[in-house]
Design a protein around this motif. Sequence first.
Motif, mmCIF file in Angstrom:
data_model
loop_
_atom_site.group_PDB
_atom_site.id
_atom_site.type_symbol
_atom_site.label_atom_id
_atom_site.label_comp_id
_atom_site.label_asym_id
_atom_site.label_seq_id
_atom_site.Cartn_x
_atom_site.Cartn_y
_atom_site.Cartn_z
ATOM 1 N N GLU A 98 54.453 33.513 42.467
ATOM 2 C CA GLU A 98 53.378 32.757 41.661
ATOM 3 C C GLU A 98 52.036 33.310 41.833
ATOM 4 O O GLU A 98 51.442 34.059 42.602
ATOM 5 C CB GLU A 98 53.378 31.250 42.128
ATOM 6 N N GLY A 99 51.268 32.922 40.853
ATOM 7 C CA GLY A 99 49.781 33.225 40.752
ATOM 8 C C GLY A 99 49.347 34.580 40.919
ATOM 9 O O GLY A 99 50.184 35.569 40.404
ATOM 10 N N ALA A 262 42.389 35.684 38.104
ATOM 11 C CA ALA A 262 42.288 34.753 38.914
ATOM 12 C C ALA A 262 41.264 33.569 38.511
ATOM 13 O O ALA A 262 41.533 32.530 38.687
ATOM 14 C CB ALA A 262 41.884 35.026 40.418
ATOM 15 N N ALA A 265 42.584 31.935 35.549
ATOM 16 C CA ALA A 265 43.508 30.978 35.924
ATOM 17 C C ALA A 265 43.034 29.479 36.444
ATOM 18 O O ALA A 265 43.501 28.395 36.460
ATOM 19 C CB ALA A 265 44.369 31.565 37.010
ATOM 20 N N GLU A 266 41.671 29.521 37.029
ATOM 21 C CA GLU A 266 41.225 28.626 37.643
ATOM 22 C C GLU A 266 40.513 27.647 36.584
ATOM 23 O O GLU A 266 40.096 26.470 36.620
ATOM 24 C CB GLU A 266 40.268 28.957 39.044
ATOM 25 N N SER A 271 45.868 32.778 32.872
ATOM 26 C CA SER A 271 45.164 33.947 33.372
ATOM 27 C C SER A 271 44.774 34.643 32.248
ATOM 28 O O SER A 271 44.105 35.615 32.392
ATOM 29 C CB SER A 271 46.013 34.786 34.343
#
Length: 286
Positions: A98-99, A262, A265-266, A271
Amino acid sequence: MSASRTTSTEPVTYERRGPLAVVTMNRPKYRNAQNSAMTYALDQAFYRAADDNEVKVVVLAGKGEHFSAGHDIGTPERDAHLPFERKSGLWWDHSDKEGAESRFARESEVYLGMCRRWRELPKPLIAQVQGACVAGGLMLAWVCDLIVASEDAFFADPVVRMGIPGVEYFAHPWVMPPRIAKEFLYTGDRMTAQRAYEIGMVNRVVSRDELSQKTVELASRIAEMPRMGLALTKRAVNQAEDLQGLHAGMDSVFGLHHLAHAHNAETAKDSLGGMDVKAMKKGAGA
């Protein structure tokens, strides 16, 4: 003439023409957008050409109206979530992660890793470019030693619209002057084939009707040279680029690229910064 040929239903076709191997991206319906299946098929084709003692020069082409509109971010066959047999590095499978762990592992393999290895193919590689050569399409053209473009070809890297500092194979300041690279990225505008020729990114510009013929003529002329001489000359020029910072520069920008993922994504929907195919076409798309 052709010593071997793959079927037209595959994402990449391979054809032998005497001492030439013609590798063709074969998703014209989607402007040759690169899903993972296509990327790994390209990898197989380049290995095949490298292993064939009769092949002296490789031509990379795209079927249809466009060379490649970039990475596949929205077709029904997008397969970024699927596992594939990894060949470019030792990073683990991304599909069950993930991520940032997933994104970094996948892009280290299929984007930066693949392109770096293709650049080192010890046989001259010539891009035959028509129509769109956008984002991920640039990466494929830039790993080639020479680029022959049709008059209607255009080049663009619009991913700054995603908040991302260019595509993963960040060759921009080496294939064009730094100030041109900044303008190219800051605006996301299309660069014409003629402009690309003027700044030294493209070797030749020809009519669309003559593109295949002129590319094959150039490849055939190069194929008259000794194989070892060509391989060593390619290594010499590539080493000079690396001494000018190409390899290390790409590593540093790859980190910035993933910082952008990143951040998106936040702060955004995903993303990619929430950009879809329609948004990416604006101003630069095919």
